[in-house]
Design a protein around this motif. Structure first.
Motif, mmCIF file in Angstrom:
data_model
loop_
_atom_site.group_PDB
_atom_site.id
_atom_site.type_symbol
_atom_site.label_atom_id
_atom_site.label_comp_id
_atom_site.label_asym_id
_atom_site.label_seq_id
_atom_site.Cartn_x
_atom_site.Cartn_y
_atom_site.Cartn_z
ATOM 1 N N GLY A 49 27.522 25.907 18.218
ATOM 2 C CA GLY A 49 26.801 26.325 19.409
ATOM 3 C C GLY A 49 26.993 25.414 20.608
ATOM 4 N N GLN A 50 28.001 24.535 20.565
ATOM 5 C CA GLN A 50 28.236 23.592 21.656
ATOM 6 C C GLN A 50 29.531 23.880 22.408
ATOM 7 O OE1 GLN A 50 27.933 19.653 19.984
ATOM 8 N NE2 GLN A 50 25.850 19.994 19.277
ATOM 9 N N GLY A 51 30.152 25.024 22.144
ATOM 10 C CA GLY A 51 31.370 25.391 22.866
ATOM 11 C C GLY A 51 32.656 24.909 22.235
ATOM 12 N N ILE A 52 32.577 24.215 21.113
ATOM 13 C CA ILE A 52 33.787 23.698 20.468
ATOM 14 C C ILE A 52 34.646 24.844 19.949
ATOM 15 C CG2 ILE A 52 34.698 22.243 18.619
ATOM 16 C CD1 ILE A 52 32.017 20.642 18.838
ATOM 17 N N GLY A 53 34.025 25.816 19.312
ATOM 18 C CA GLY A 53 34.772 26.973 18.826
ATOM 19 C C GLY A 53 35.447 27.727 19.960
ATOM 20 N N ASP A 54 34.763 27.838 21.084
ATOM 21 C CA ASP A 54 35.352 28.503 22.251
ATOM 22 C C ASP A 54 36.601 27.759 22.725
ATOM 23 O OD1 ASP A 54 33.233 30.343 22.231
ATOM 24 O OD2 ASP A 54 32.069 29.185 23.691
ATOM 25 N N ARG A 55 36.535 26.446 22.722
ATOM 26 C CA ARG A 55 37.696 25.655 23.146
ATOM 27 C C ARG A 55 38.850 25.804 22.152
ATOM 28 N NH1 ARG A 55 36.327 19.948 25.369
ATOM 29 N NH2 ARG A 55 38.602 19.990 25.570
ATOM 30 N N PHE A 56 38.531 25.811 20.860
ATOM 31 C CA PHE A 56 39.579 26.044 19.860
ATOM 32 C C PHE A 56 40.210 27.421 20.053
ATOM 33 C CE2 PHE A 56 37.964 22.847 16.557
ATOM 34 C CZ PHE A 56 39.094 22.047 16.640
ATOM 35 N N MET A 57 39.377 28.427 20.331
ATOM 36 C CA MET A 57 39.898 29.786 20.495
ATOM 37 C C MET A 57 40.809 29.878 21.712
ATOM 38 S SD MET A 57 40.186 32.632 19.035
ATOM 39 C CE MET A 57 39.076 32.155 17.721
ATOM 40 N N ALA A 58 40.431 29.232 22.797
ATOM 41 C CA ALA A 58 41.288 29.223 23.989
ATOM 42 C C ALA A 58 42.620 28.557 23.676
ATOM 43 C CB ALA A 58 40.583 28.511 25.144
ATOM 44 N N LEU A 59 42.587 27.481 22.918
ATOM 45 C CA LEU A 59 43.820 26.796 22.521
ATOM 46 C C LEU A 59 44.668 27.710 21.643
ATOM 47 C CD1 LEU A 59 45.659 24.296 22.256
ATOM 48 C CD2 LEU A 59 44.166 23.557 20.349
ATOM 49 N N ALA A 60 44.047 28.353 20.679
ATOM 50 C CA ALA A 60 44.793 29.245 19.780
ATOM 51 C C ALA A 60 45.480 30.362 20.559
ATOM 52 C CB ALA A 60 43.850 29.826 18.724
#
Length: 150
Positions: free
Chosen positions: A88-99
């Motif tokens: 819930g801190q945006g880390i997954g969103d950043r990983f998804m953008a990288l992917a």
């Protein structure tokens, strides 16, 4: 956590223990009803000698600690796990953008059908359910294949 304190970087073999711990803690927290097909020792061996050796593993690092991991093997997102206290801190969103930058033609992934938070996350990022199984995997757990196409 602010974006400035989080770094995404390619994993090295020195990250094996930290990557494995994130995976184990996240899996156990997010999937308490899903039987793991391998012991902790087997998982550690797999990450150290197979996953990190083939490349495509990324870590999220904050304050010198690995708090998330992603494995992108070509167009297959095979792992995306965050430390339970970092969701819930945006880390997954950043990983998804990288992917999506690394695999701009599309991404495929599998997740367990019971993992509603992961399914919502992927759907929010434009993934569409393309196939379901009745548990044709090591865990014997029904899963769903998601695809993202630009």
């Amino acid at each position: 956590m602010t974006a400035e304190t989080l770094t995404l970087r390619a994993a090295t073999t020195a990250d094996a223990a930290a990557v494995t711990e994130v995976y184990l803690r996240s899996y156990d927290a997010a999937l308490p009803t899903v039987r793991r097909a391998h012991s902790n020792a087997e998982v550690r061996e797999f990450f150290q000698h197979v996953v990190l050796g083939r490349g495509g593993t990324w870590v999220a690092e904050a304050a010198g600690a690995v708090v998330g991991m992603m494995v992108l093997d070509g167009a297959e997102l095979s792992q995306l796990y965050l430390a339970p206290d970092r969701r819930g801190q945006g880390i997954g969103d950043r990983f998804m953008a990288l992917a999506k930058r690394l695999a701009p033609d599309g991404i495929d992934l599998w997740t367990f059908q019971v993992n509603a938070p992961a399914r919502r996350f992927y759907e929010r990022h434009g993934f569409v359910a393309a196939e379901r199984t009745d548990g044709d995997n090591e865990e014997g757990e029904p899963d769903v294949r998601y695809v993202w196409r630009p």
